[in-house]
Write a protein that holds these residues in place. Structure first.
Motif, PDB file in Angstrom:
ATOM      1  N   CYS A   1      -0.433  -8.704  55.677  1.00 15.72           N
ATOM      2  CA  CYS A   1      -0.629  -7.271  55.461  1.00 15.72           C
ATOM      3  C   CYS A   1       0.191  -6.893  54.235  1.00 15.72           C
ATOM      4  O   CYS A   1       1.106  -7.617  53.843  1.00 15.72           O
ATOM      5  CB  CYS A   1      -0.242  -6.443  56.669  1.00 15.72           C
TER       6      CYS A   1
ATOM      7  N   SER B   1      -3.170  -1.926  52.268  1.00 19.02           N
ATOM      8  CA  SER B   1      -2.975  -0.490  52.474  1.00 19.02           C
ATOM      9  C   SER B   1      -2.437   0.173  51.220  1.00 19.02           C
ATOM     10  O   SER B   1      -1.558  -0.372  50.552  1.00 19.02           O
ATOM     11  CB  SER B   1      -1.994  -0.262  53.628  1.00 19.02           C
TER      12      SER B   1
ATOM     13  N   ARG C   1      -0.108   3.361  57.769  1.00 14.84           N
ATOM     14  CA  ARG C   1      -0.632   2.439  58.775  1.00 14.84           C
ATOM     15  C   ARG C   1      -1.114   1.192  58.039  1.00 14.84           C
ATOM     16  O   ARG C   1      -2.166   1.199  57.408  1.00 14.84           O
ATOM     17  CB  ARG C   1      -1.760   3.084  59.556  1.00 14.84           C
ATOM     18  N   ALA C   2      -0.313   0.158  58.094  1.00 13.58           N
ATOM     19  CA  ALA C   2      -0.655  -1.074  57.384  1.00 13.58           C
ATOM     20  C   ALA C   2      -1.834  -1.758  58.064  1.00 13.58           C
ATOM     21  O   ALA C   2      -1.912  -1.813  59.282  1.00 13.58           O
ATOM     22  CB  ALA C   2       0.546  -2.007  57.355  1.00 13.58           C
ATOM     23  N   ARG C   3      -2.763  -2.239  57.254  1.00 17.69           N
ATOM     24  CA  ARG C   3      -3.925  -2.968  57.758  1.00 17.69           C
ATOM     25  C   ARG C   3      -3.672  -4.453  57.615  1.00 17.69           C
ATOM     26  O   ARG C   3      -3.320  -4.931  56.537  1.00 17.69           O
ATOM     27  CB  ARG C   3      -5.175  -2.589  56.974  1.00 17.69           C
TER      28      ARG C   3
ATOM     29  N   PHE D   1      -4.920  -8.384  57.508  1.00 17.95           N
ATOM     30  CA  PHE D   1      -6.111  -9.089  57.055  1.00 17.95           C
ATOM     31  C   PHE D   1      -6.025 -10.541  57.481  1.00 17.95           C
ATOM     32  O   PHE D   1      -4.946 -11.065  57.757  1.00 17.95           O
ATOM     33  CB  PHE D   1      -6.295  -8.976  55.535  1.00 17.95           C
TER      34      PHE D   1
END
Length: 109
Positions: free
Chosen positions: A18, A37, A47-49, A51
């Motif tokens: 992330c 993000s 809000r970290a996404r 991957f």
């Protein structure tokens, strides 16, 4: 202005992580898109996404900041040793107007 950061874990052919800020992860053969993000560390709550991408042995990836132009093409250095590939990409795609960071890696198994 602010800081950007990306954390990547490579395990069993998976690239997971992330990130926040102007950092991109490029994997030409990835089965899933890698989306980081927007924002900066220490700024408003983000809000970290996370991957994840499945990579094959021998496949390369690049992690780079916005000081490297998005035209970066890993395929152009696929036959070069990693250090040489990184040096070549940096020489061709680093921009004089911003700081630049580039990491090139390869999945070994």
């Amino acid at each position: 202005r602010g800081a950007a950061a990306t954390l990547v874990v490579i395990e069993d052919g998976h690239l997971r992580g992330c990130g926040v800020g102007n950092v991109e992860v490029r994997t030409p053969g990835a089965a899933s898109p890698i989306v980081l993000s927007r924002g900066v560390l220490g700024g408003a709550a983000i809000r970290a996404r996370a991957f994840e991408a499945r990579l094959s042995a021998g496949e390369r990836f690049a992690l780079f900041t916005d000081g490297i132009t998005r035209r970066l093409d890993l395929r152009s250095v696929r036959d070069l040793p990693l250090v040489t590939a990184c040096e070549d990409l940096f020489a061709r795609f680093a921009q004089d107007i911003d700081d630049a960071t580039l990491v090139v890696g390869e999945i070994t198994s």
